[in-house]
Scaffold this active site. Structure first.
Site, mmCIF file in Angstrom:
data_model
loop_
_atom_site.group_PDB
_atom_site.id
_atom_site.type_symbol
_atom_site.label_atom_id
_atom_site.label_comp_id
_atom_site.label_asym_id
_atom_site.label_seq_id
_atom_site.Cartn_x
_atom_site.Cartn_y
_atom_site.Cartn_z
ATOM 1 N N GLN A 162 8.797 10.505 -5.004
ATOM 2 C CA GLN A 162 7.702 9.560 -5.148
ATOM 3 C C GLN A 162 7.290 9.434 -6.609
ATOM 4 O OE1 GLN A 162 6.488 7.612 -2.764
ATOM 5 N NE2 GLN A 162 5.377 6.609 -4.418
ATOM 6 N N HIS A 216 8.747 6.841 -9.170
ATOM 7 C CA HIS A 216 8.574 5.387 -9.010
ATOM 8 C C HIS A 216 7.999 4.719 -10.256
ATOM 9 C CE1 HIS A 216 9.763 3.612 -5.281
ATOM 10 N NE2 HIS A 216 9.313 4.628 -4.585
ATOM 11 N N GLU A 242 -0.295 6.094 1.835
ATOM 12 C CA GLU A 242 0.763 5.132 2.161
ATOM 13 C C GLU A 242 1.889 5.847 2.919
ATOM 14 O OE1 GLU A 242 2.979 3.878 -1.209
ATOM 15 O OE2 GLU A 242 3.862 2.136 -0.211
ATOM 16 N N HIS A 243 2.417 6.922 2.315
ATOM 17 C CA HIS A 243 3.448 7.743 2.959
ATOM 18 C C HIS A 243 2.880 9.128 3.239
ATOM 19 C CE1 HIS A 243 5.759 4.992 0.220
ATOM 20 N NE2 HIS A 243 6.451 4.798 1.324
ATOM 21 N N ASP A 254 12.365 4.606 3.190
ATOM 22 C CA ASP A 254 12.451 3.654 2.078
ATOM 23 C C ASP A 254 13.689 2.775 2.209
ATOM 24 O OD1 ASP A 254 10.178 4.594 0.881
ATOM 25 O OD2 ASP A 254 11.219 5.966 -0.478
ATOM 26 N N HIS A 256 -21.669 -29.655 23.948
ATOM 27 C CA HIS A 256 -20.805 -28.659 24.583
ATOM 28 C C HIS A 256 -21.094 -28.588 26.075
ATOM 29 C CE1 HIS A 256 -20.051 -27.500 20.465
ATOM 30 N NE2 HIS A 256 -19.240 -26.523 20.823
#
Lengths: 431, 431
Positions: free
Chosen positions: A255, A258, A322-323, A356, A415
Site C-alpha cells: 500500500q 502507491h 478503504e482496504h 487490486d 392531487h
C-alpha cells in the site's frame, strides 16, 4: 512507523484523520477548460493536450490499427493473466445482477421495480508512470455486464501520442472500442459536453489526480453523475501474534508504494508483533524500486496497540478503511463486526493485491472514511432502478380515500382531485 | 398549453429543456452559515432561526411532551390514512432488501458482498405552506428497514415555534424520536458538523428550497453523501384516444399545482385528445385553490403529438421524466420501452398522487432529466455494500502468478511481493 499504545478514545478522531493535502482551489481553471471544450470541441482538446501534456495529436480517437498493433505487443503471459482476472471480475460482478421486485401492496395495487443500464458512461483511466489496465478491467467489465450502450474510455496519451498497449489490449478484450486519447480536466469536460470525436456521457467513473477529481466534482454541478469522491489509497491491517510478520510488512509496503499521500495503519493486541513487523519493514523496504515513496508513507503511518478486541473493532469502524486485512486467530469475530470498510481481506493468504488485480472484487473503493456512507463500485453503479405501478378498480376503491385524505391534509387539492374524478367515474359505472 | 405537432428530432433537445431558474450564487452565504454552525453550534442555529425564519426558540429538540400532544391533535381519519400508506411503503421497501452474494471465482478464492446500513442519516422535511408528512414517510420508513442506528429529522419550526402535528405523529409512528426544529442552510450545517443538540450524520436525504439544495451540495464537499440532486417536480403523460380526458387533465393539474417551476408534458398520437384535455383543463382549473400556480405552469407546458409510437418512446426517454403516466390502449408496449424515468404509473386508474402518498413506491425521484443516471430513492440508498474475500493455499497457488504478472506490468513491485512472500512460504512448507 509511529507506535501508539492503547490510545484513549478522545484521541481517536485525531488518529482517524487522513493526511490529505488541502484541495487546491482550481475551480476557475476547470471552468475555463470546460467553457473552451463546450465552445471549441476537439480544437480545445487538442490545444490543452499540447499545453498540459506536451503532446501534439492529430486524431483524438485510437484507431482500429493501433488496437491491433497493441494486441501484438502485449506479452502472452500478461494476456493470460489479464484474461484470468477478467473472468474472475466477470463472475463476481455478474452475480450482482439485481433482480427486480414486485409487490401487491394491497389487493389491486401492484408495484414493481426494474433495473436499467445507464446508457452512456465514461471510463477515465489515468496515465502517468504506470499503465492502469487493471482499473480499466474494474470499470469496463461491470459496464458491459450492466449493458451500457455507449462506453467511452478516456486516457491521456503518452509522450509519443500512443496509448499503452496493455490498456488497448484490455479495452479490446472487454469489447470497448471507443477509446479517446485525452486526460485531465479536458477529458472530463469532453465527457460532459461531448465533442466531434468524444461522445458525451451521463456518468463518469474512474480515478485521477487532483485536476481530474476537481473536474469530476465540477461535472456533477452540470448534471452528470460520478462514481464516488476520490482520495489517496489506504490500508488498515488487523493482526495478532498468530500472524506472519513478513506477510504483514509486505502488505503494508504494497500500500505504501502507491504514492506519498497513501496511509497504512496496523492495529494489534500484540506489541511484540509491532516490533517484528518493523524489523521486516526494514528488511523489505530497501528492495523495492519505489522505496523512497514507501519510506515517506511509513513515516506518516501508525502501528496502534489495543488491549481489547472490542476497541480494535470500534477504532476500525471509526476509521472506515478503504482496504482492511484481517490476519488473526479470531478472523470470524473481526469480519462479523465490520460496519465501515471498502473491501476486506481475510486470513494469512489473502493479500490486498489479490483484490487490486484478479480475485474478482472491485478495486474502486471509498477512501478517506467515505466507507461510512459509500459502497465500493458495484454492478449497480452502472444501472438505475425505475418503479412502476398499476392500480385496478378494486385497488383504487381501497386506497383512494387514503390518498384523498393525505392530499387534503397537505393542501394539495389537485392531487386529491386526480383520485376523486376516478372514484366518481367508477361509482357512476356501478350505479 | 402549447400544442406542438410532430416536432422534428433536431428540435427535441430544446423541447426537453427544463425551465429551471439559474441557481443563484449563494456559496458564500452557505460557507458563512456552515462556519458559524461549526464554531458556535446551537448558538449559531438559534441566531439564524431568529434571523432567517423569524422564530425565537429556546430548545432545538422536539420534546416527548410535544410529540404526545401532537398525536392527540391529528384527526383519526388522517392517522388511519397515514398508517395505511406506511404499511404499503413498508411492504414495497422491505421487499428491496438486498441479498448479499457469494462467489468462489476460482477454487480456493472465495469472494462475497454484504450490505450494511449507513449508521447515521439525516432526513430534511421542508416546512412552508404544506406540512410534508408524506415526505417523512418516504424517508423514515426505508431508513428504519435498512437499520440506520441514528436517524435525525430536521424540519423548520412554524411561527409559534412548534412543528406540524401530522409530521410529529408520522415521526412517532415510524419510531424516530430525534426531531430538531431547524430548517434551511443552518439545518444542513448542523447535520454536517453536529451541534450540542443536533447529531451530525453521514448522509442527508430530503427535498428543500434552493438554500437547502445549495447547502446539501456544499455538504458533499465536506465528505457527506446526499440522496440526489434536487430540481422542480415534473410529469409526463402518454395518452391516446382511448384515455379519459377528464383523468388526464386532473393528472396534469395535480402536478401543475406543485409550484410555478413545475412542468407537465402530454405526449399523444391523438390531436383530438389534446383538444378534449384542454377543454377539461379549462373546466377543472378554476376549482383548485392553487389555480394561479397551476395556470402559470400550464402556460409553460406542452402537448406534443407524434404520428409514430416509436417517436413517443424515443422522446420520452430523451426527456427522462420524473413521473410518467401511461394511459393508452398499448400500455405494455410503452411500459416495456421505458429506459429513463423515475416512476411510472400505468393505466386509467393509476394517478400520480397514488405514488406521491400511499401505493408503496417512493416519491423521492430524479428530476431535470437525472433519471438517465439516477434511481429514485430505494432501500439501498440507506445502505452500502462491503466486499470480502478469503483465499486459501489452493487459491493462492492458482491465482498468485496472475497477480504477480499484472503487478509487475503496472510497476508495482510491492504489490507483487505481497504475493511472492506467501507463495515462497507455501513452497517451503511443501518442501
Amino acid at each position: 512507523m509511529r507506535v501508539i499504545r492503547q490510545p484513549a478514545r478522545t484521541t481517536w478522531p485525531e488518529l482517524c484523520k487522513r493526511a490529505t493535502a488541502p484541495m487546491k482551489e482550481m475551480e476557475s481553471l476547470v471552468q475555463e477548460v470546460f467553457d473552451a471544450v463546450k465552445h471549441d470541441g476537439d480544437k480545445a482538446i487538442l490545444r490543452y493536450t499540447s499545453q498540459f501534456d506536451g503532446v501534439e495529436l492529430h486524431d483524438l480517437r485510437v484507431s482500429r490499427e493501433e488496437v491491433e498493433k497493441a494486441v501484438q505487443q502485449v506479452p502472452e503471459a500478461l494476456k493470460r493473466a489479464i484474461i484470468i482476472a477478467k473472468n474472475n471480475i466477470h463472475a463476481f460482478h455478474n452475480a450482482q445482477k439485481p433482480k427486480g421486485i414486485e409487490v401487491e401492496t394491497m389487493a389491486g395495487v401492484r408495484c414493481w421495480q426494474t433495473y436499467q443500464a445507464i446508457e452512456k458512461v465514461g471510463l477515465y483511466i489515468p496515465g502517468g508512470t504506470a499503465p492502469l489496465f487493471s482499473t480499466l478491467l474494474m470499470l469496463a467489465v461491470p459496464a458491459r455486464i450492466a449493458g451500457c450502450k455507449d462506453i467511452v474510455i478516456c486516457t491521456p496519451p503518452r509522450e509519443d501520442g500512443s496509448v499503452d498497449p496493455a490498456v488497448l489490449y484490455t479495452a479490446s478484450l472487454c469489447g470497448v472500442d471507443t477509446i479517446c486519447k485525452v486526460g485531465g480536466i479536458q477529458a472530463i469536460g469532453a465527457l460532459t459536453y461531448g465533442t466531434e470525436s468524444i461522445p458525451g456521457v451521463y456518468k463518469i467513473f474512474g480515478p485521477g489526480n487532483q485536476y481530474v477529481t476537481a473536474a469530476k466534482n465540477f461535472a456533477t454541478k452540470l448534471g452528470l453523475a460520478i462514481d464516488m469522491p476520490a482520495g489517496p489509497s489506504e490500508l488498515m491491517v488487523i493482526a495478532d501474534a498468530s500472524a506472519n510478520p513478513e506477510f504483514i510488512a509486505a502488505d503494508l509496503l504494497s500500500q505504501a508504494e502507491h504514492g506519498v499521500d497513501s496511509q497504512v495503519i496496523l492495529l494489534t493486541p500484540s506489541e511484540e508483533l509491532i516490533e517484528k513487523v518493523k524489523e521486516q519493514l526494514d528488511m523489505q523496504l530497501p528492495q523495492l524500486p519505489r522505496a523512497a515513496i514507501a519510506d515517506e508513507v511509513l513515516a506518516n503511518s501508525s502501528a496502534i496497540s489495543f488491549r481489547e478486541r472490542e476497541d480494535i473493532v470500534d477504532f476500525m469502524n471509526a476509521y472506515a478503511p478503504e482496504h482492511l486485512i484481517i490476519n488473526t486467530s479470531e478472523n470470524v469475530y473481526y469480519a462479523d463486526n465490520v460496519r465501515n470498510a471498502g473491501s476486506v481481506f481475510i486470513g494469512p493468504l489473502t493479500p490486498e493485491s489479490a483484490g487490486d488485480y484478479a480475485s474478482g472484487t472491485n478495486h474502486t473503493l471509498p477512501t478517506n472514511g467515505y466507507a461510512k456512507q459509500y459502497s465500493g463500485l458495484t454492478l449497480q453503479a452502472f444501472m438505475k432502478s425505475i418503479t412502476f405501478q398499476e392500480i385496478n378498480a378494486t385497488g383504487l376503491q381501497s386506497l383512494g380515500n387514503t390518498i384523498e385524505t393525505m392530499a387534503e391534509a397537505e393542501n394539495l387539492w389537485g392531487h386529491k382531485n386526480a383520485v376523486s374524478v376516478r372514484l366518481q367515474t367508477l361509482k357512476n359505472k356501478d350505479a
